[in-house]
Design a protein around this motif. Sequence first.
Motif, short mmCIF file in Angstrom:
data_model
loop_
_atom_site.label_atom_id
_atom_site.label_comp_id
_atom_site.label_asym_id
_atom_site.label_seq_id
_atom_site.Cartn_x
_atom_site.Cartn_y
_atom_site.Cartn_z
N GLY A 177 71.18 -40.30 35.60
CA GLY A 177 71.97 -41.46 35.16
C GLY A 177 73.24 -41.08 34.41
N GLY A 178 73.27 -39.85 33.91
CA GLY A 178 74.47 -39.40 33.21
C GLY A 178 74.73 -40.19 31.95
N LYS A 179 76.01 -40.29 31.59
CA LYS A 179 76.39 -41.00 30.36
C LYS A 179 76.04 -42.48 30.45
CE LYS A 179 78.99 -37.76 28.14
NZ LYS A 179 78.60 -36.62 28.97
N VAL A 180 76.07 -43.02 31.68
CA VAL A 180 75.86 -44.46 31.82
C VAL A 180 74.46 -44.86 31.33
CG1 VAL A 180 75.93 -46.39 33.44
CG2 VAL A 180 77.47 -44.48 33.75
N ALA A 181 73.54 -43.91 31.40
CA ALA A 181 72.19 -44.20 30.90
C ALA A 181 72.21 -44.55 29.42
CB ALA A 181 71.30 -42.99 31.14
N ARG A 182 73.31 -44.21 28.76
CA ARG A 182 73.40 -44.49 27.32
C ARG A 182 73.98 -45.87 27.03
NH1 ARG A 182 74.12 -38.74 27.48
NH2 ARG A 182 73.24 -37.73 25.65
N TYR A 183 74.55 -46.50 28.06
CA TYR A 183 75.28 -47.75 27.81
C TYR A 183 74.34 -48.96 27.87
CZ TYR A 183 79.18 -44.68 29.23
OH TYR A 183 80.05 -43.66 29.37
N ARG A 259 66.57 -34.39 15.07
CA ARG A 259 67.56 -35.41 15.43
C ARG A 259 67.65 -35.48 16.96
NH1 ARG A 259 67.74 -38.53 11.52
NH2 ARG A 259 69.90 -39.21 11.63
N ASN A 260 67.78 -36.67 17.46
CA ASN A 260 67.82 -36.86 18.90
C ASN A 260 69.25 -36.76 19.44
OD1 ASN A 260 67.47 -37.57 21.53
ND2 ASN A 260 66.57 -39.58 21.14
N GLU A 261 69.50 -35.72 20.21
CA GLU A 261 70.86 -35.55 20.73
C GLU A 261 71.26 -36.63 21.72
OE1 GLU A 261 67.93 -33.96 21.34
OE2 GLU A 261 68.60 -31.89 21.15
N PHE A 262 70.27 -37.23 22.35
CA PHE A 262 70.60 -38.32 23.28
C PHE A 262 71.27 -39.48 22.52
CE2 PHE A 262 69.79 -42.22 25.65
CZ PHE A 262 70.23 -41.86 26.90
N ASP A 263 70.85 -39.68 21.29
CA ASP A 263 71.45 -40.72 20.45
C ASP A 263 72.54 -40.14 19.54
OD1 ASP A 263 70.03 -42.84 21.45
OD2 ASP A 263 68.42 -42.72 19.97
N TYR A 264 73.06 -38.99 19.91
CA TYR A 264 74.07 -38.31 19.11
C TYR A 264 73.62 -38.18 17.65
CZ TYR A 264 76.60 -39.05 23.35
OH TYR A 264 76.95 -39.03 24.66
N HIS A 265 72.38 -37.80 17.51
CA HIS A 265 71.81 -37.52 16.19
C HIS A 265 71.72 -38.74 15.29
CE1 HIS A 265 73.53 -33.64 17.66
NE2 HIS A 265 72.27 -33.34 17.52
N LEU A 266 71.77 -39.91 15.88
CA LEU A 266 71.64 -41.11 15.05
C LEU A 266 70.18 -41.53 14.92
CD1 LEU A 266 74.66 -43.11 16.53
CD2 LEU A 266 74.54 -42.03 14.28
N SER A 267 69.28 -40.87 15.69
CA SER A 267 67.85 -41.19 15.56
C SER A 267 67.07 -39.87 15.58
CB SER A 267 67.40 -42.07 16.72
OG SER A 267 67.44 -41.32 17.93
N PRO A 275 63.91 -38.66 26.12
CA PRO A 275 65.14 -38.91 25.36
C PRO A 275 65.32 -40.36 24.96
CG PRO A 275 65.59 -37.62 27.34
CD PRO A 275 64.16 -38.04 27.42
N TYR A 276 64.93 -41.27 25.85
CA TYR A 276 65.02 -42.69 25.49
C TYR A 276 64.01 -43.44 26.34
CZ TYR A 276 67.64 -43.46 29.85
OH TYR A 276 68.01 -43.52 31.16
N THR A 277 63.61 -44.56 25.86
CA THR A 277 62.64 -45.36 26.59
C THR A 277 63.28 -45.80 27.90
OG1 THR A 277 62.01 -46.18 24.45
CG2 THR A 277 61.04 -47.29 26.34
N GLY A 278 62.60 -45.51 28.96
CA GLY A 278 63.16 -45.91 30.26
C GLY A 278 63.84 -44.77 31.00
N ALA A 279 63.87 -43.59 30.34
CA ALA A 279 64.49 -42.45 31.01
C ALA A 279 63.72 -42.13 32.28
CB ALA A 279 64.50 -41.24 30.07
N ARG A 385 75.30 -46.15 21.76
CA ARG A 385 73.88 -46.03 21.41
C ARG A 385 73.47 -47.06 20.36
NH1 ARG A 385 71.31 -45.55 24.81
NH2 ARG A 385 69.44 -44.85 23.72
N ILE A 386 74.40 -47.31 19.41
CA ILE A 386 74.07 -48.32 18.39
C ILE A 386 73.86 -49.68 19.04
CG2 ILE A 386 75.03 -49.57 16.39
CD1 ILE A 386 76.26 -46.92 15.52
N LEU A 387 74.63 -49.93 20.11
CA LEU A 387 74.53 -51.22 20.77
C LEU A 387 73.35 -51.30 21.74
CD1 LEU A 387 78.31 -51.67 21.62
CD2 LEU A 387 77.04 -52.93 19.89
#
Lengths: 676, 321, 102
Positions: A177-183, A259-267, A275-279, A385-387
């Motif tokens: 999914g690349g970066k889009v997986a983060r949106y 720290r979770n790098e997928f969330d840029y260390h925000l979690s 890395p995230y739910t749904g990965a 990620r915050i959103l």
Amino acid sequence: MQVRVGVYICRCGTNISENIDIDDLIQFSSRLENVAYVKDQPLLCSEDGKNFLASDVAQEKPERVVIVACTPKEHEKTFRNTLLRASFNPYLFQMVNIREQVAWVTADKAAATEKAKAYIRAAVKRVTLHEPLEKKEIECNTDVLVIGAGPAGMEAALLLAKAGRKVYLVEKNSFVGGKVARYEEVFPKMECASCMLEPKMDEILHDENIELITSSEVVEVLGYLGNFSVKIKRRATCVDKEKCIGCGACYEPCPVSVRNEFDYHLSDRKAIHIPYTGALPNVPVLDQGHCLRFAKTDSGMVQEALNLGLITQEEFENYKKQDCTACQEACMFDAITYDKQDEILERNIGSIIVAIGFELFDPSVIPQFGYGKIPEVYTGLEFERILSQTGPTGGKLLMKNGQEPRSLAIIHCVGSRNKKHKEYCSSVCCLYALKFARLAEKHAPGAKIYDIYADWCVPGKDNQEFLDSLKEKKNIYFIHTNLPLSVAVKQNKDSLSVSCVDVLGKENPLAADMVVLCPAIIPARDTSRLSEMLLITSGRDGFFAEGHTKLAPVSTNIEGIFIAGCCQGPKDIQSSVAQGAAAAGQVLSVLVPGRKLELDVITAEADENSCAGCMTCIGLCPYKAIMFDKEKKIAVVNTVLCKGCGTCVAACPSGCLKGKHFTEEQIFAEIEEVLK
Amino acid sequence: MGKPKVAFYWCASCGGCEEAVVDLAEDILKVVEAVEFVFWPVAMDFKVKDVESLGDGEIAVSFINGAIRTGEQEHMAKLLRKKSGLVVAFGACAHIGGTPGLANFVNRKKIFDWVYFNAPSNDNPGKIIPQEKTKVEVGELTLPEFYDTVYTLDQVIDVDYYLPGCAPPPDLIMKAVEAILSGNLPEKGSVLAPDKALCDTCKRKTTKPERASIKEIRRVHEVMLDPERCFLDQGIICLGPATRDGCGERCINANMPCRGCFGSTSRIEDQGAKFLSALASIIDMNEEEEIKRIIDSIVDPAGIFYFYSLPASMLRRRLDI
Amino acid sequence: MCTGRIDPQFVLKAFQSGADGVLILGCHPGDCHYKEGNYKALRRFHLLKRMLKQFGVDEGRFRLDWVSASEGEKFVEVIRDMVATVKKLGPLMTDKEKLRVG
């Protein structure tokens, strides 16, 4: 030595004949040594013209042909094919460009005619020195390697798989999914990104023609179009994806939290994690860099965990004594094994699509924005990620203190369009900034949103409308500034102050709880490594260089290697997908199952009887096509890899390397005759 | 039928080529046995008129060493050409101009100014310089014209074969003589030496890394030279890759780099330019300023690249004087 | 043909054959179709230019510039500038007699 040269002059309608005296050229050419006949045609590239050429060559039986017409870029191939029809070796032909290089640029007719004569004289002399070159064909592999499973790579892989090609899709992350997986949502229609992406990701996972190789990177590429062999290093993740059902029972008991790098260390995440739910694929990864078993107690990891209160003293003692098996014990399916090693997979393929995406410029390089120092300054990706509902705040717009911001500033062009940093426009920031404004307005109703922009770059369908719709919102304030940005962010006691000078020179002191920066899009870290390994060129800005800006946007300098998505330059999802599809199309047309591959005939060639083995040439070849034969102590050119650039030929100090079709003899003859 | 007649003549040369003949040692007896010398000014007392009195083509072979720098040398070369069946350009100077050819970076005036006026050891208050014609009581004395440009032998006469080297090594000389005597000669215009570069037989080749690269250029007096390692790999300019093989690596064995006395292989027209190309190519820099820094560290590039071959080069001489 | 194919002999051949100036135009560094042929050209150019000076060939007669296919205006500008420079310098090899060539 007498050689029968036939000269054909094309009038190109009036394009050539209007500014060059064709009769004079015919007379002049007829008198040249070796010229057997000269004929002119109104339009040699027309059907009539080509038919005439083919039948006339078959009848006249010249030993060499010179065609005096337009640029070889336009019609050399056309005429080569026509000559082939007449069973004439197409390399015994030389083209003279008297249109672009003479008729269109030399205003005086007499001067133009004289100039044309010099070119014809040179070509006639050169062509007598030509050698017949024969095309060679090789068998080829039509399987494809796609590097990067973002939108571009996924699109390419799916299309190729649908066409029946075997695809190896290599992804450095454990998920696709690349970066889009983060949106959370994507502009301009505020579509749900995961809803959009998931069906595609699902197809990727289940297509029989696609072998998805995650947590992996390509470490070696050898060969050439139709015959590449690659080595792929797969990191040991310790989780058997066949057995794992993705239940998640293993993360809970894991004692290590990082720290979770997928969330840029925000979690935070565990050492064994998803890395995230749904990965997708929904298979956890055991991060050996942090797992106690691998990091071992002497690394201080356990001590740190104790100090941070993550484990009890009792647990601490336990871990010190024995290797942790918490996750293995929790797994009901025996999917976790610790003795897994990184492995090297070898695959043979015929072509490669590189779609490794992008990264963001590090805004801390420009101190005025406070990034890295002021906690409430975020990059665009962090804000995504915050959103996100799968992000650190579960989709709520919250600051680090857990409060909702009452004001937010979005700053465009951070590091972009700036001679000191990145000169180019990052192309998507305006639109995602608008998306942020729209989402912030939704998540924090009533909050003041400042959008600090330098110019609007919102081309394409729907985007202007999107901008206009936001301009109507009463809580969104657009502040137009100049470049370079004179914006500074400072930490005050309770909030941040953002000072910015607008285009009218007016100082705007703003208070904001949160600041979101839109940093320049820069090439992914792996770009230079891959550039070196694949021998594909990068441009000045570091992105992979396309074959031609307009006409070959997904090609590279290496045949059989294509690029797609943001690794070629900043672009939106739609364009990345389009490029992925384009690259797939290129692959499908360049390598067709059952069809042999024609090799370039204009290559270098080493004369093994005269090479002294000085090795000057070996390191010069940008395609690694020259090998040193250790037994014979001479250089050997692999003509399949050679692209015929001639760098080695120019350097060979004893003249043993021959540049076919561009030999010293031929070029000397051309220079001498032109200057006669 | 008598023994084949042979002439040996020198033009602008140092005498080393004559020495090379002496270096044949016992072999010279074989040569003397097989041929009849009709002209060899350095060793035997013949006069020009002796040559003039011979029939055209009567001399089987003339070995001419030295470059052509004066009218007399050109005249003698032409005379010998007329009288000889074969002409062999003997040694680097006749072949490619040799070190006398370096004078092509200046001209006659500059040379005369230095030699007759400006050299510190000169005492020439009358500012006298050689004249081609000088009237004296008994008549007019003449001196040959001193040319502005030094020429290779084949720039003034047709040459059949070339024996390269400064000086040609005895084994190549003997091979050439044997070939001529037996009539077993290669194509006209050939250089009677192997047609590969010197690296082919250089012992140091094995020490050269596969990817040749240069980051620094040094001169021989600036470093302790490794007696086994490839010179170029030590940053020392060595013309070996651009020079014809056959010399027996006399310089290399004396721990000195090749200066190119054998000229290029048959496939190269300009030895200096081709060496330049090879050397520049392996400069391991892409930054323009770095490239310039390395290039500027080469002292007298033209002088090194054309140490022996300036008159035979494409431009032949300095063009603006 | 890539600028990397340019053998210094070609440049000398052009001067020898009567050219009063030689201009090499290549793709910009980093934008070489053949990866880095233009860097090789750059190295050879600087050394050759230095050497040509010793041959009495004015620097203005030999130039290397980078012009991409999209830089029509720069192309024209470079050509015009080169022509003007060479015209000002005049013919190069005036005394063929002295060289005994041709």
